[in-house]
Each structure stands twice: as structure tokens, then as C-alpha cells.
Scaffold this active site. Structure first.
Site, PDB file in Angstrom:
ATOM      1  N   ASN A 110      -3.767  -3.170   5.318  1.00 39.01           N
ATOM      2  CA  ASN A 110      -3.565  -2.200   4.219  1.00 39.01           C
ATOM      3  C   ASN A 110      -3.952  -2.779   2.855  1.00 39.01           C
ATOM      4  O   ASN A 110      -3.384  -2.437   1.836  1.00 39.01           O
ATOM      5  CB  ASN A 110      -2.127  -1.665   4.191  1.00 39.01           C
ATOM      6  CG  ASN A 110      -1.905  -0.424   3.316  1.00 39.01           C
ATOM      7  OD1 ASN A 110      -0.826  -0.225   2.776  1.00 39.01           O
ATOM      8  ND2 ASN A 110      -2.911   0.407   3.164  1.00 39.01           N
ATOM      9  N   ASP A 125     -14.023  -4.545   9.908  1.00 38.34           N
ATOM     10  CA  ASP A 125     -13.117  -5.296   9.036  1.00 38.34           C
ATOM     11  C   ASP A 125     -13.945  -6.157   8.081  1.00 38.34           C
ATOM     12  O   ASP A 125     -14.672  -7.044   8.523  1.00 38.34           O
ATOM     13  CB  ASP A 125     -12.232  -6.177   9.930  1.00 38.34           C
ATOM     14  CG  ASP A 125     -11.197  -6.940   9.137  1.00 38.34           C
ATOM     15  OD1 ASP A 125     -11.293  -6.973   7.897  1.00 38.34           O
ATOM     16  OD2 ASP A 125     -10.296  -7.513   9.771  1.00 38.34           O
TER      17      ASP A 125
HETATM   18  P1  4NP Z   1      -7.743  -4.430   6.351  1.00 39.33           P
HETATM   19  O1  4NP Z   1      -8.406  -5.900   6.300  1.00 39.33           O
HETATM   20  O2  4NP Z   1      -7.122  -4.298   7.707  1.00 39.33           O
HETATM   21  O3  4NP Z   1      -8.938  -3.540   6.178  1.00 39.33           O
HETATM   22  O4  4NP Z   1      -6.768  -4.382   5.210  1.00 39.33           O
HETATM   23  C1  4NP Z   1      -7.723  -7.080   6.553  1.00 39.33           C
HETATM   24  C2  4NP Z   1      -6.869  -7.598   5.601  1.00 39.33           C
HETATM   25  C3  4NP Z   1      -6.216  -8.793   5.840  1.00 39.33           C
HETATM   26  C4  4NP Z   1      -6.418  -9.458   7.031  1.00 39.33           C
HETATM   27  C5  4NP Z   1      -7.266  -8.923   7.992  1.00 39.33           C
HETATM   28  C6  4NP Z   1      -7.914  -7.735   7.749  1.00 39.33           C
HETATM   29  N1  4NP Z   1      -5.757 -10.689   7.258  1.00 39.33           N
HETATM   30  O5  4NP Z   1      -6.058 -11.347   8.276  1.00 39.33           O
HETATM   31  O6  4NP Z   1      -4.906 -11.093   6.438  1.00 39.33           O
END
Ligand code: 4NP
Length: 159
Positions: free
Chosen positions: A14, A127
Site C-alpha cells: 500500500n 511490483d
Molecule cells: P506495493 O509495492 O505492493 O505496490 O506497495 C511494494 C511495497 C513494499 C514492498 C514490496 C512491494 N516491500 O517489500 O516492502
């Protein structure tokens, strides 16, 4: 007046994809004068970034398109969200598996891949967290296109 149609965007943290989707979709809804008819939110399946603003790269990419997401704050998905939202839209298949687990236990709105509403032929919003700024631009392109399809779907629902 009928209850607003509610839309929840879900990713992992998020802080990248789902707050971007929230910002882009809200921008489109405002431009079309439909703000009063829609409730829009986002969350993550993980709690790692709870309370934090979106990633600086996501804020910068959205800003280049005149969309301000800097005031958003990360929160984690709760089972009750599936009872409260009409659309639960996830970014990738991993999110889908995680939210489906909760849905199997809880019931409520079945989660769907957000890009089902787009025409790119791509199923997942990749991602961008471990990549460069160009990944964030691609995220916005995919999200923008799917947002238009989603709004079309909601317009039919609103009649
Ligand atoms: P999101 O991206 O799911 O699009 O917010 C990510 C944010 C943080 C992480 C992985 C994906 N993380 O590993 O902290």
C-alpha cells in the site's frame, strides 16, 4: 440518494501500486463529476508500511501527471473490508491468492484482478518497488487504462 459505489484497491505494501490506483481513479472520477457517487480507498495485504505515505517515486510519478497522492497513509486489509466494498481490486496474482484466502474464510465481495477492466492484455500490475522510476510510469499507464474501463463498468451499475 443511493449509497455510493465503493472501490478498494489492494496491493502488497500500500505504498506503490494501490495508492497510485486510488489517486488516478479518484482524479478520473472528479473530472467526470462523479465524486459524490463513489467511495474510493486502498490498502495492502501486509502491514509493513502501516501509517506511511506512498513511496517517494510513486508520489513523483503521479505528480508529473498532476495527481497528488502525498497525503495518503498506508493501512492493512481487514476481513471486514470485503463486507464494506463493492469492488475489491488487486494488482497481481499473489495479492489475489492472499485476498482470496480471506474471502474463503469471511465471504463478502470476491476479489478481482484490477487489469480485467483494462485492454492491455496484461493481467498484473508489476511490483515496481525494487526497480527504477520507469516501472512507476508503467504502473500509472496500466492503472490509467484500467481505471477508464472500471468507470465504464460502474456507470452501467449506476444506470
Ligand atoms: P506495493 O509495492 O505492493 O505496490 O506497495 C511494494 C511495497 C513494499 C514492498 C514490496 C512491494 N516491500 O517489500 O516492502
Amino acid at each position: 440518494m443511493p449509497d455510493p459505489v465503493s472501490v478498494l484497491f489492494v496491493c502488497l505494501g500500500n505504498i506503490c501500486r494501490s495508492p497510485s490506483a486510488e489517486g488516478v481513479f479518484r482524479h478520473l472520477v472528479e473530472k467526470q463529476g462523479l465524486s459524490a457517487k463513489l467511495h474510493i480507498d486502498s490498502c495492502g495485504t501486509a502491514n509493513w508500511h502501516k501509517g506511511k505515505a506512498p513511496d517517494a517515486r510513486a508520489i513523483a510519478a503521479a505528480e508529473r501527471r498532476n495527481i497528488d497522492i502525498s497525503g495518503l497513509q498506508a493501512r492493512q486489509l481487514q476481513a471486514e473490508d470485503l463486507d464494506r466494498f463493492d469492488y475489491v481490486l488487486v494488482m497481481d496474482r499473489s495479492n489475489l491468492a492472499d485476498v482470496r484466502d480471506i474471502w474463503h474464510q469471511n465471504g463478502g465481495t470476491e476479489p478481482r484482478l484490477f487489469l480485467e477492466f483494462g485492454k492491455s492484455g496484461q493481467a498484473e500490475v508489476p511490483d515496481p518497488y525494487y526497480g527504477g522510476q520507469d516501472g512507476f510510469e508503467r504502473v500509472l499507464d496500466l492503472i490509467h487504462e484500467a481505471s477508464e474501463g472500471l468507470l465504464e463498468d460502474i456507470r452501467e451499475r449506476l444506470g
